[in-house]
Design an enzyme around this catalytic site. Structure first.
Site, PDB file in Angstrom:
ATOM      1  N   LYS A  35       0.858  -1.211   0.000  1.00 29.47           N
ATOM      2  CA  LYS A  35       0.000   0.000   0.000  1.00 29.47           C
ATOM      3  C   LYS A  35       0.880   1.242   0.000  1.00 29.47           C
ATOM      4  O   LYS A  35       0.691   2.155  -0.802  1.00 29.47           O
ATOM      5  CB  LYS A  35      -0.888   0.022   1.235  1.00 29.47           C
ATOM      6  CG  LYS A  35      -1.574   1.365   1.491  1.00 29.47           C
ATOM      7  CD  LYS A  35      -2.446   1.396   2.719  1.00 29.47           C
ATOM      8  CE  LYS A  35      -1.760   1.850   3.948  1.00 29.47           C
ATOM      9  NZ  LYS A  35      -1.515   3.298   4.083  1.00 29.47           N
ATOM     10  N   ASN A  36       1.880   1.265   0.889  1.00 34.72           N
ATOM     11  CA  ASN A  36       2.695   2.469   1.025  1.00 34.72           C
ATOM     12  C   ASN A  36       3.758   2.581  -0.055  1.00 34.72           C
ATOM     13  O   ASN A  36       4.509   3.556  -0.089  1.00 34.72           O
ATOM     14  CB  ASN A  36       3.314   2.525   2.428  1.00 34.72           C
ATOM     15  CG  ASN A  36       2.246   2.710   3.487  1.00 34.72           C
ATOM     16  OD1 ASN A  36       1.105   3.064   3.175  1.00 34.72           O
ATOM     17  ND2 ASN A  36       2.582   2.429   4.732  1.00 34.72           N
ATOM     18  N   CYS A 129      -5.390   8.176   8.822  1.00 29.81           N
ATOM     19  CA  CYS A 129      -5.654   7.563  10.128  1.00 29.81           C
ATOM     20  C   CYS A 129      -5.451   8.586  11.245  1.00 29.81           C
ATOM     21  O   CYS A 129      -4.517   9.378  11.215  1.00 29.81           O
ATOM     22  CB  CYS A 129      -4.683   6.412  10.374  1.00 29.81           C
ATOM     23  SG  CYS A 129      -5.210   4.903   9.605  1.00 29.81           S
ATOM     24  N   ARG A 134      -0.677  15.105  12.367  1.00 34.87           N
ATOM     25  CA  ARG A 134       0.021  14.753  11.124  1.00 34.87           C
ATOM     26  C   ARG A 134       0.150  15.990  10.238  1.00 34.87           C
ATOM     27  O   ARG A 134      -0.477  16.110   9.215  1.00 34.87           O
ATOM     28  CB  ARG A 134      -0.716  13.626  10.405  1.00 34.87           C
ATOM     29  CG  ARG A 134      -0.865  12.390  11.286  1.00 34.87           C
ATOM     30  CD  ARG A 134      -1.455  11.226  10.554  1.00 34.87           C
ATOM     31  NE  ARG A 134      -0.467  10.598   9.682  1.00 34.87           N
ATOM     32  CZ  ARG A 134      -0.783   9.562   8.895  1.00 34.87           C
ATOM     33  NH1 ARG A 134      -2.016   9.129   8.839  1.00 34.87           N
ATOM     34  NH2 ARG A 134       0.140   9.008   8.129  1.00 34.87           N
ATOM     35  N   ASP A 321       4.192   0.951  11.928  1.00 34.28           N
ATOM     36  CA  ASP A 321       2.962   0.324  11.410  1.00 34.28           C
ATOM     37  C   ASP A 321       2.770  -1.090  11.933  1.00 34.28           C
ATOM     38  O   ASP A 321       1.689  -1.662  11.778  1.00 34.28           O
ATOM     39  CB  ASP A 321       2.983   0.307   9.875  1.00 34.28           C
ATOM     40  CG  ASP A 321       2.889   1.727   9.317  1.00 34.28           C
ATOM     41  OD1 ASP A 321       3.186   1.907   8.131  1.00 34.28           O
ATOM     42  OD2 ASP A 321       2.547   2.644  10.094  1.00 34.28           O
ATOM     43  N   ARG A 413      -8.752  -0.141   4.260  1.00 38.40           N
ATOM     44  CA  ARG A 413      -7.871   0.839   3.607  1.00 38.40           C
ATOM     45  C   ARG A 413      -6.511   0.226   3.307  1.00 38.40           C
ATOM     46  O   ARG A 413      -5.828   0.619   2.370  1.00 38.40           O
ATOM     47  CB  ARG A 413      -7.682   2.060   4.518  1.00 38.40           C
ATOM     48  CG  ARG A 413      -8.939   2.901   4.685  1.00 38.40           C
ATOM     49  CD  ARG A 413      -8.640   4.192   5.397  1.00 38.40           C
ATOM     50  NE  ARG A 413      -7.447   4.798   4.838  1.00 38.40           N
ATOM     51  CZ  ARG A 413      -6.538   5.429   5.574  1.00 38.40           C
ATOM     52  NH1 ARG A 413      -6.682   5.535   6.877  1.00 38.40           N
ATOM     53  NH2 ARG A 413      -5.472   5.959   5.009  1.00 38.40           N
TER      54      ARG A 413
HETATM   55  C1  EPZ Z   1       4.024   7.137   5.957  1.00 40.78           C
HETATM   56  O1  EPZ Z   1       3.195   8.156   6.497  1.00 40.78           O
HETATM   57  C2  EPZ Z   1       3.131   5.898   5.863  1.00 40.78           C
HETATM   58  N1  EPZ Z   1       2.024   6.167   4.961  1.00 40.78           N
HETATM   59  C3  EPZ Z   1       2.599   5.554   7.250  1.00 40.78           C
HETATM   60  O2  EPZ Z   1       1.816   4.370   7.123  1.00 40.78           O
HETATM   61  C4  EPZ Z   1       3.790   5.273   8.160  1.00 40.78           C
HETATM   62  O3  EPZ Z   1       3.325   5.000   9.460  1.00 40.78           O
HETATM   63  C5  EPZ Z   1       4.713   6.494   8.179  1.00 40.78           C
HETATM   64  O4  EPZ Z   1       5.116   6.835   6.833  1.00 40.78           O
HETATM   65  C6  EPZ Z   1       5.964   6.264   9.016  1.00 40.78           C
HETATM   66  O5  EPZ Z   1       6.664   5.172   8.510  1.00 40.78           O
HETATM   67  C7  EPZ Z   1       2.233   6.099   3.624  1.00 40.78           C
HETATM   68  O6  EPZ Z   1       3.336   5.858   3.162  1.00 40.78           O
HETATM   69  C8  EPZ Z   1       1.044   6.325   2.747  1.00 40.78           C
HETATM   70  P1  EPZ Z   1       5.943  10.566   8.047  1.00 40.78           P
HETATM   71  P2  EPZ Z   1       3.709   9.695   6.506  1.00 40.78           P
HETATM   72  O7  EPZ Z   1       5.881  11.796   7.241  1.00 40.78           O
HETATM   73  O8  EPZ Z   1       4.485   9.978   5.281  1.00 40.78           O
HETATM   74  C9  EPZ Z   1       5.836  13.902  11.409  1.00 40.78           C
HETATM   75  C10 EPZ Z   1      -0.064   3.002   7.485  1.00 40.78           C
HETATM   76  O9  EPZ Z   1      -0.629   2.551   8.494  1.00 40.78           O
HETATM   77  N2  EPZ Z   1       5.723  14.852  10.290  1.00 40.78           N
HETATM   78  O10 EPZ Z   1       7.154   9.702   7.973  1.00 40.78           O
HETATM   79  O11 EPZ Z   1       2.562  10.548   6.845  1.00 40.78           O
HETATM   80  C11 EPZ Z   1       4.564  13.084  11.578  1.00 40.78           C
HETATM   81  O12 EPZ Z   1       3.626  13.777  12.347  1.00 40.78           O
HETATM   82  C12 EPZ Z   1       0.409   4.438   7.460  1.00 40.78           C
HETATM   83  O13 EPZ Z   1       0.153   2.355   6.431  1.00 40.78           O
HETATM   84  C13 EPZ Z   1       5.765  16.217  10.568  1.00 40.78           C
HETATM   85  O14 EPZ Z   1       5.884  16.635  11.719  1.00 40.78           O
HETATM   86  O15 EPZ Z   1       4.685   9.644   7.769  1.00 40.78           O
HETATM   87  C14 EPZ Z   1       5.048  11.849  12.264  1.00 40.78           C
HETATM   88  O16 EPZ Z   1       5.183  12.091  13.642  1.00 40.78           O
HETATM   89  C15 EPZ Z   1       0.140   5.179   8.756  1.00 40.78           C
HETATM   90  N3  EPZ Z   1       5.657  17.091   9.526  1.00 40.78           N
HETATM   91  C16 EPZ Z   1       6.440  11.652  11.673  1.00 40.78           C
HETATM   92  O17 EPZ Z   1       6.818  12.914  11.115  1.00 40.78           O
HETATM   93  C17 EPZ Z   1       5.521  16.662   8.231  1.00 40.78           C
HETATM   94  O18 EPZ Z   1       5.455  17.523   7.327  1.00 40.78           O
HETATM   95  C18 EPZ Z   1       6.497  10.586  10.584  1.00 40.78           C
HETATM   96  O19 EPZ Z   1       5.637  10.985   9.570  1.00 40.78           O
HETATM   97  C19 EPZ Z   1       5.481  15.271   7.982  1.00 40.78           C
HETATM   98  C20 EPZ Z   1       5.592  14.384   9.026  1.00 40.78           C
END
Ligand code: EPZ
Length: 438
Positions: A35-36, A129, A134, A321, A413
């Site tokens: 998915k990701n 989610c 986020r 995850d 999802r």
């Molecule tokens: C990706 O989400 C994945 N989703 C998530 O999978 C996964 O949990 C996550 O990466 C971490 O590995 C997809 O790839 C579609 P991040 P993403 O940006 O990109 C903070 C699932 O269950 N952050 O790495 O949203 C954020 O709040 C989903 O399959 C900021 O502060 O994750 C978090 O604490 C859930 N500002 C951390 O970074 C930003 O601009 C990691 O977020 C972006 C992120």
């Protein structure tokens, strides 16, 4: 969901899983495309001229939502089984419909390609989610470094990029989405872009592989420094391609957890053990026997799981995850386990649902202490989010008696008909519709 009327009371049909626990899972399961992995690649398919064929595309509601957005922007999409063909030829809109934006986080990945290809994009804050705050500040800060003008008005981000210029971007946190978005945006920026502090997840390497096959000059994915050569010439040279999505390591971890939870035995096909190593090592610590080959993982669970102490973190650390499915295993282990969540602070809401099944979990400031008793009992529980829902399914498979998992739209999802996959392994698990007052 269908809406209907009975006795003048508005009802809606919501689905749930009904699980009769206690069956040892046994057999083989072939992993779907990730998915990701597929979601950023679908967005990236906007970049090249001509069709792209995406193979091993999982049947997920998030994928359907992304295709809906691409079609709303004017792209042509055709699906035949697990092959998705996308043609951005007729792309004619750069404003992402808010109701579609809200349905999932991955809609934010469209910023990069639309800025690179069209020089503009308008969108609202993405959905996704409810696992914690986020924001998308890292995406926006990086885009500004490339010369994108961003105006926020009325809850919309209006982004314009007359001429993006390559830059050195330093991410303060290895955000997966920001890394992917900036890789794609940088293809439209004249010159070289360096992304330092990049996330290193396997899905980012797969995105780079797709972009390279389209003719893009991107390298370094999988390390913390990614280099992109961009500009009008580079963009004009991009052509559609065919790409098979990498296996879903989170789906794989979830099925391994289900086998471990039920004292079962499982052979995962189309798996990539290297992408799951941190999780596999925890399963071994908890007493499971594992065998790895280049494209399979075999697990034999012990009679009793042992406790463990784990901390989540960016790849190659323990994946956030799989934190919720691991929480379930720790509840089933005998003894005290510790689990620390460093990425999404609200993921521990699943503990409240597990408590309804007899789990003893104390959560404070991102840390959980689990007093594993070796047993869980069937109950009616609510999936709080995608991976929390999967964890409750794993708990129901191991629990004594019947478990009803509600709000399974979250689960759909990220898992393609989870009840069928688990059913092939001997699980007694069915999908049921039930009337709910609106
Ligand atoms: C990706 O989400 C994945 N989703 C998530 O999978 C996964 O949990 C996550 O990466 C971490 O590995 C997809 O790839 C579609 P991040 P993403 O940006 O990109 C903070 C699932 O269950 N952050 O790495 O949203 C954020 O709040 C989903 O399959 C900021 O502060 O994750 C978090 O604490 C859930 N500002 C951390 O970074 C930003 O601009 C990691 O977020 C972006 C992120």
């Amino acid at each position: 969901m269908e809406c209907g009327k009975t006795d003048c009371v508005e009802v809606r049909i919501v689905e749930c899983f009904e699980i009769i626990g206690g069956k040892r899972l046994q057999g083989e399961y072939t992993l779907s495309g990730a998915k990701n992995g597929v979601l950023p690649i679908l967005a990236a398919a906007l970049l090249p001229e001509g069709e792209s064929r995406i193979l091993d595309c999982p049947g997920l509601s998030d994928v359907a939502a992304m295709v809906q957005i691409l079609e709303a922007l004017g792209c042509r999409a055709e699906r035949e089984g697990r092959v998705l063909t996308l043609d951005p030829q007729a792309l004619c809109c750069t404003e992402i419909p808010a109701e579609l934006m809200k349905r999932m986080r991955s809609s934010v990945f469209l910023m990069g390609p639309l800025l690179a290809r069209c020089g503009e994009v308008t969108l609202c804050c993405p959905g996704g989610c409810d696992i914690g705050c986020r924001p998308i500040d890292l995406h926006l800060e990086g885009l500004k470094k490339l010369g994108v003008e961003i105006r926020e008005e009325g809850g919309l981000f209006r982004c314009r990029a007359a001429r993006m210029k390559g830059a050195e971007i330093r991410l303060p946190f290895p955000s997966v989405g920001a890394t992917e978005n900036l890789m794609m945006a940088a293809l439209g920026a004249e010159g070289e872009t360096l992304i330092r502090g990049a996330a290193r997840e396997p899905e980012i390497v797969d995105l780079q592989h797709f972009l390279q096959k389209c003719g893009a000059r991107v390298r370094g994915a999988g390390t913390s420094v990614i280099r992109v050569k961009g500009g009008r010439t580079q963009m004009a040279a991009l052509r559609g391609t065919e790409h098979r999505v990498l296996p879903d390591r989170i789906e794989g971890g979830t099925y391994l957890a289900a086998a471990a939870a039920t004292g079962g035995e499982l052979l995962l096909q189309n798996a990539c053990p290297d992408h799951m190593e941190s999780f596999l090592q925890v399963l071994e610590t908890m007493g499971c026997r594992l065998l790895r080959s280049p494209d399979t993982v075999y697990i034999k669970a012990p009679g009793r799981l042992r406790p463990a102490a784990v901390r989540t973190g960016p790849h190659p650390g323990f994946p956030t995850d799989l934190q919720s499915p691991l929480l379930t295993l720790m509840c089933l282990a005998e003894g005290e386990s510790q689990l620390e969540e460093t990425i999404f602070e609200a993921r521990f809401r699943t503990a409240e649902e597990l408590a309804k099944m007899g789990a003893a979990v104390t959560v404070s400031e991102g840390r959980a202490r689990i007093r594993g008793t070796g047993r869980l009992f069937g109950a009616r529980v609510q999936a709080p989010d995608l991976r929390g829902g999967a964890a409750l399914v794993v708990a129901g498979l191991a629990a004594e008696g019947k478990t009803i998992v509600e709000n399974i739209c979250h689960i759909d999802r990220g898992y393609d008909t989870l009840e069928l996959g688990m059913g092939t392994l001997g699980a007694e698990m069915i999908r049921k519709g039930q009337n709910k007052k609106k």
